[in-house]
Every structure is written in structure tokens, then in C-alpha cells.
Design an enzyme around this catalytic site. Sequence first.
Site, mmCIF file in Angstrom:
data_model
loop_
_atom_site.group_PDB
_atom_site.id
_atom_site.type_symbol
_atom_site.label_atom_id
_atom_site.label_comp_id
_atom_site.label_asym_id
_atom_site.label_seq_id
_atom_site.Cartn_x
_atom_site.Cartn_y
_atom_site.Cartn_z
ATOM 1 N N ASP A 1 -62.958 62.414 37.690
ATOM 2 C CA ASP A 1 -62.566 60.923 36.728
ATOM 3 C C ASP A 1 -61.072 61.860 36.038
ATOM 4 O OD1 ASP A 1 -63.142 58.601 35.836
ATOM 5 O OD2 ASP A 1 -62.449 59.540 33.768
ATOM 6 N N ASN B 1 -53.179 53.553 31.362
ATOM 7 C CA ASN B 1 -52.663 52.415 32.021
ATOM 8 C C ASN B 1 -52.322 50.913 30.840
ATOM 9 O OD1 ASN B 1 -52.533 52.071 34.100
ATOM 10 N ND2 ASN B 1 -54.905 51.269 34.105
ATOM 11 N N GLU C 1 -60.180 54.892 38.849
ATOM 12 C CA GLU C 1 -60.062 56.148 38.314
ATOM 13 C C GLU C 1 -61.191 56.834 38.785
ATOM 14 O OE1 GLU C 1 -61.092 53.922 35.489
ATOM 15 O OE2 GLU C 1 -61.121 55.553 34.426
#
Lengths: 204, 325, 127
Positions: free
Chosen positions: B190, B198, B234
Site C-alpha cells: 500500500d 492526492n 493504491e
Amino acid sequence: MSNLSELHLDALAEIFSIGAGRAALSLSEIVGDEVHISVPSVQVINVEDINATTLSLNSGRFGAVSQYFSGPFNAEAVLLFTEEQALKIVSDMMGSQMSLEELAEFEHEAMCELGNIILNACLSAMADILHFTLESSLPNYRVASADEILHRLKENSNQPYVMVLHIDLAIEKRHTTGNLVFLLSSTSLTNLVIHINQFLGSIS
Amino acid sequence: MNTLSAKRFDMEDIFNSLNLGVCVVDADSKVLLWNNWIAKHSDIKETDALNRQFENVFSESVSPAFLTALKNTLTHRLPVVLSTALHRTPLPLYNGCEANQQQTRMYQSITITPIQSQLNESCCLIQITDSSTSIKREKMLRSHSEILKKEATTDSLTDICNRRFFDAHYEMAVAEAKRQKHPLSIFMVDIDFFKSYNDYYGHIAGDNAIKQVASALKSQLSRATDIVARYGGEEFVLVMPHLPQKVAEQFAEKLRSAVFNLAMPHIKSRPFNQITISVGLCTGIPENDDNLLNKADAALYQAKLKGRNRCICLPLCETEEYLEQ
Amino acid sequence: MPVDSSIKKLLIVDDSKVSRMLIRTHILVQRPDWVIFEAVCGEDAIELADNERPDYCTMDINMPGISGTDAAERILSKYPLMKMVIFSANIQETHKNRARSFGSILVAKPVTEKSIALTLDYFTNSK
């Protein structure tokens, strides 16, 4: 038993490593990438002593390319890969993403060519170095189980000797191993030894 | 003497009626025989081919692999095959040489065999067959199934396997490991603080980060048996059989450092200030209801708790440790 | 300029005894006064290079232990004046380039009069 000395086997190993090098060169020209082939060991054994372990024929099905050679000695040469490895080699050489079923369509032809390159390279190196000429049939490819292969090796009583070469083949990053098996009659083995002796005599 | 004139057919008629290419060259690779089939598909007349070097007969070039093969046959006197699979169109031969038909280069299978002339010269017989039909079938099959399969199994952003492919592959890999009793390793990966990335850098940069991490992970794989898939957002997952525990742990570390070495700035990620990943690994020989995936996920959770940018490995079977506690 | 009349030393590195015999025989026909040392692997070659300081070396590629190319690179980085020929049947471009990159050349096996002539030419005539 075979009457081959350490030095005979060393000569054969050198001959086949030269053959392997030539085969790697031809293959690299075809796949446009680095190819490495080596022959880590050469053994000559009695056909009765051959079993699944000598040939690492542990399981599954095998792809076998064979050619008959004739000349000062006659031999059936068989190149063995597991079927799974054979398909991977073909897919690496073709450089495309195909499913196994689709690859299988090409397996026959492409394996014939791969086997032909390796077998011819080994035999031509032998012919060059030991100074003789050999003739050969065209390659033939078949898929068979380990049992079928062993059975075929053993049923042929007029070829009591086998010369086994382990082959390491690496195309790009993938490593594959196979075996090259020569079936020899006693006369053929004797003739081969005579030629090796002549060769050794010329350099010692 | 086995003279052909004594027979009922002229050999030349037979050669010229064959539905395959037949050509003979001498030791200097000069053409001695050129049948109608080759004449037709190369658009070169027999008279223009005879006594010229094979490679100079054509106006276009002949593939180097073919020339090597021809040279090898002439030198070593051993027969050679060139498969369509590996060469496609080594010689400039065409289908549809008739006027107003579109010319397409013919797929060929070629055999080169050493022969001896009656004058005892070493020659080579070249036989060419048209394998276009088998190729066409293969191409059709491939274009259909490959596109379908690729779309169905690839993640469109990262070009690695998608979740659907992973689900199917994981099930098979576990079943195989159970049956063969070999270890299977699952790595859950991850990207750390991806939400803040983001928010701070925007979605386009976010997508780009995902792409780069995916390709860094993929570049670590070299065996055909291994896969990396986008698990979601992700999150990524890797499935690798046959790794000893130690090697699996080292590999997890390799993944972490591969991403670390991308050195992509991420100022919202403290204390590293760059994109990092956490890796949860579970490795072992699965039995009965063992769930490698859940364990790997739990390991990932621990890696996050312990400060991120690290790998945690959990054993598949913890019963003994529980008993000890 | 001093005339180079000293006796030359050659190190032959090959894991195959037959191959070493071949090289030795062919070389001695042309250069009967050369002193020849043999090593069966890259590690031995590095040691012999240190102890004997040969003028020339022939190196096989595929050997147990470190590869011939690695051994060659290490030896040449220490003794840049040594002339080294790498013998290989596998003369792919990548191998040629690698040999060139550390100041050596690749000569195709098998060992024959021709390949030995190339080798001797490189040993004695290259600058």
C-alpha cells in the site's frame, strides 16, 4: 561398461560446449536478444542404468526433438524438455503474449527448429573437431510421457549406450534446463572413442 | 543407371507442377534449379534466376537468418529447418502476384537439405511451403482472444493485472500450492499517505504515482510464475510460489527499496518526504482453510501501525505462538 | 629502444584439460621458447597472475566459480599491460563489446591453427 576415460569425457565436454556456444549464437540472431547455452555435464552410461533420475524425467509430459545421424558413428539424438518448458521457450522466442493453446499450434514447428539448431551445432562441432563428416535426417518432434520415453530408450537393444548431456538454456532472463541424449550402438561408441583418441593423440 | 528419361515423366514437369517452392543451389550458393512455384511467387523468371547467387536474385533483401542457415547447410552438410513461428517471411515471396490483387508477403516454412549433384558437387535443396493459412487462423484466434483477454485481465491505468485476474489467479495458486505442498508468498503493498498525496498534488499526479509504483514493483519480477496486480485504489498484491521464508522476506525489502529509490517527493508524508510503501507479507504452505491473503493484509496493517515504509512478515500458522501466550 | 628478447610467459585459463592441451600444443609450435602456466578456474588465474606476472593470457568464459569475463576484467584492471584473449564459441555482440570494454578481444573457439594465429597476432602486434 563404456571404455571412456576422464580425458575422453573432457574432450566431449569441450566439443559440446563449443557446439552449445554456436547454437547460442544462432538463436540470439533469431530472437534478437542474448542467449546463453551451456553443457554442464556429459555422461556415457549403459542403457540399463538409465532411469527417470538420470534424465530428470520426474513428471509430466516431454517435448522431444530427434534426428538420426550417420557417418563414422550412427546415433539417434534426442533433445528433451518438459512440455511446459518447451512452450515457455517457444513463447520467449516468439516474443508474444499468446495463450498456451495458441502457442501449442506453433510448438511443433518452433521446437523442431530449436532442436535442429542445438543438435546441428553440437554435431557439427564434433565433426569439425574430430575431423569427420556426418549426415542427418530432418528433425522430428513428438510429445510423450516420461514412461514412454524410457520405454523407447530401453526397447532398442542394438543401441546399448547412451550419452547424456545436460543442457542449460537461458533466453533473456529465463532459465530452462533440458537433456540431450544420444543413443549409440557398441560399434558406434567404439568408433567415437577411436576418433577421440586420434584427436587426443594429435595434441599430446 | 537411374536415368529419368527412361521413365514416363519428365522430372522438370513434376518440379514445375509442385505446389511448393523448389530451388537447388551449388556450393557457392548459385541457383541451379528454380521451379514455377518460386518463379510465380517471387515474380522472377527461371532464366533470370539461374546461375546467379541466391541472395542476389531478389531485388529485396533475404533475411540474415536464412543466409546463415544456408551457409550452415553448405558448410556442415546438415539439414536445417526454418519455422514460420520464428521467421514469418524470410524470403521476398508474395501471395496474389496476379494483376489487380493486393500483394502480401507470404508466410513461409523452409527446409534446406544437403544433396550431391551427379558430378559429385555439394549442393543444397531449398523447399518452401506457404504457411499463410495456418498463420491466418492463428492470427484470428489471437487477435480475438488476446484483446478480449487483455482487456478483461489488465488494469487500464497501470497495465499490470487487475483485480479480476488476481482473484482467479490467487485461487489457482493456492490450490496448486496445497496440492504440491510448496510454499506460496502473498505480498500486500500500500502506498503510504496516498490520500494526502492526492489532495496535495492532485489526481493526475496521483495516477502517475500509482503508475510509477506499479512499474517499480513489476520490474522486480523475473519468473513467469510470479504476478503483480492492482488490488484496489493504491493497493497492490503480489503472488509468488516456491520462495523460502528468508528469500520472501528479502524480496519484500527489495520491493520497499525499489519504490523508495524512485525518490518521488511527497511533502505530506512525514518523516520521509517522499513516496514510500508498506508491505505485508505472508508466506507458507497453505493447508485447509488457511487464508494467506487475510494474513498478508493483517501484516500490512501492522506495518502501517509501526510507522510505514517497512515490511512486516506474519507466519501462516500462528497456533503454536497462541498456545505459548 | 630496447629489443624485446626476454622469454615471454603465457597463462592459459580453461577448465577443460583437453582445451588447455590444445592451446599449449598450438602455441608451442609457433613459440617454442614461451613459458606456459595453466589455471583451471578464474580464482586460480587471478592468483597465478599475481605470482607469475605473465605477459599474455588466454581465458575461457564458462568455468566453475567466477566467470572468465569477470576474472579477465579483474586481472586486466590490475595489470593493464597484459595482453588477454578470451576464447569462446559464443561470439554474440554483447560478449564482444564486454571484452572490448576492458581491453581484451574475443576469439572464436574451437582452438585451431587459425584461432591461434589470430591470438598470437594480437599478443605480439597490437599496441
